[in-house]
Structure formats: C-alpha cells, structure tokens
Design a protein around this motif. Sequence first.
Motif, mmCIF file in Angstrom:
data_model
loop_
_atom_site.group_PDB
_atom_site.id
_atom_site.type_symbol
_atom_site.label_atom_id
_atom_site.label_comp_id
_atom_site.label_asym_id
_atom_site.label_seq_id
_atom_site.Cartn_x
_atom_site.Cartn_y
_atom_site.Cartn_z
ATOM 1 N N MET A 125 101.717 25.245 -61.199
ATOM 2 C CA MET A 125 102.115 24.277 -60.411
ATOM 3 C C MET A 125 101.159 23.153 -60.171
ATOM 4 S SD MET A 125 104.184 26.173 -57.286
ATOM 5 C CE MET A 125 102.715 27.591 -56.851
ATOM 6 N N LEU A 126 99.605 23.625 -60.130
ATOM 7 C CA LEU A 126 98.784 22.529 -60.148
ATOM 8 C C LEU A 126 98.915 21.529 -61.287
ATOM 9 C CD1 LEU A 126 95.599 24.317 -58.376
ATOM 10 C CD2 LEU A 126 97.119 22.699 -57.518
ATOM 11 N N SER A 127 98.890 22.166 -62.505
ATOM 12 C CA SER A 127 99.006 21.479 -63.760
ATOM 13 C C SER A 127 100.057 20.491 -63.683
ATOM 14 C CB SER A 127 99.184 22.520 -65.009
ATOM 15 O OG SER A 127 99.170 21.903 -66.058
ATOM 16 N N ALA A 128 101.251 20.854 -63.208
ATOM 17 C CA ALA A 128 102.497 20.263 -63.195
ATOM 18 C C ALA A 128 102.292 18.953 -62.237
ATOM 19 C CB ALA A 128 103.896 21.032 -62.716
ATOM 20 N N GLY A 129 101.629 19.329 -61.084
ATOM 21 C CA GLY A 129 101.503 18.345 -60.223
ATOM 22 C C GLY A 129 100.368 17.479 -60.650
ATOM 23 N N ALA A 130 99.534 17.650 -61.552
ATOM 24 C CA ALA A 130 98.620 16.791 -62.152
ATOM 25 C C ALA A 130 99.126 15.895 -63.302
ATOM 26 C CB ALA A 130 97.257 17.330 -62.751
ATOM 27 N N ALA B 132 102.416 9.001 -62.774
ATOM 28 C CA ALA B 132 102.676 7.962 -61.773
ATOM 29 C C ALA B 132 101.485 7.031 -62.055
ATOM 30 C CB ALA B 132 102.661 8.541 -60.332
ATOM 31 N N GLY B 133 100.365 7.483 -62.086
ATOM 32 C CA GLY B 133 99.198 6.434 -62.172
ATOM 33 C C GLY B 133 99.485 5.627 -63.232
ATOM 34 N N LYS B 134 99.952 5.944 -64.320
ATOM 35 C CA LYS B 134 99.732 5.375 -65.611
ATOM 36 C C LYS B 134 100.962 4.185 -65.599
ATOM 37 C CE LYS B 134 100.863 5.392 -70.607
ATOM 38 N NZ LYS B 134 101.142 6.284 -71.678
ATOM 39 N N ASN B 135 102.055 4.571 -64.932
ATOM 40 C CA ASN B 135 103.001 3.693 -64.669
ATOM 41 C C ASN B 135 102.710 2.471 -63.720
ATOM 42 O OD1 ASN B 135 104.983 5.093 -66.215
ATOM 43 N ND2 ASN B 135 105.804 6.421 -64.549
ATOM 44 N N TYR B 136 101.926 2.929 -62.695
ATOM 45 C CA TYR B 136 101.282 1.980 -61.907
ATOM 46 C C TYR B 136 100.435 0.860 -62.434
ATOM 47 C CZ TYR B 136 99.489 0.126 -57.514
ATOM 48 O OH TYR B 136 99.080 -1.026 -56.557
#
Length: 75
Positions: A13-18, A24-28
Amino acid sequence: MIKRFLAFSAAAMLSAGAAIADDAGKNYFMQYCSTCHGTGGAGEGPLLEMMNVPAPDLTMLTQNNDGKFPMLQVI
C-alpha cells in the motif's frame, strides 16, 4: 504468518501510494513548471527566450543545499 502478510500488505500500500504521489508530482511539474524549467528541470524550457532572468537548474537543488532537498524553499 499473519504478521508477514500484514507487513507485506502495508508495504504494498505504501509503495502504491508513493507511485500515485510521484505521478501527481510529475503531472504538476509538467503542467506548471516545465515551460520555464524544461521537461528535465535544467532550466531549458520553451518560454526561456521570453524571460528576463534565467530559469534555475532544479536538478542541482539537493547538491547545492548540502545534500538536502530544500522542500520549504521550493514550495
């Protein structure tokens, strides 16, 4: 056995969240920053020719700050 499963599940779950946060950061960055800083972040964006000051090379942020990413300054 249950502890291993729970540990594995938490890690997954942590890996998927990261991964989602990275996307999201790349898109931003691509939407709001790359026009000046370029897709690689080195300050070679397409709007650079219209600017009065050079866009900083973002790839050197950590190196130029004693090996620490200056998150608060970036924000």
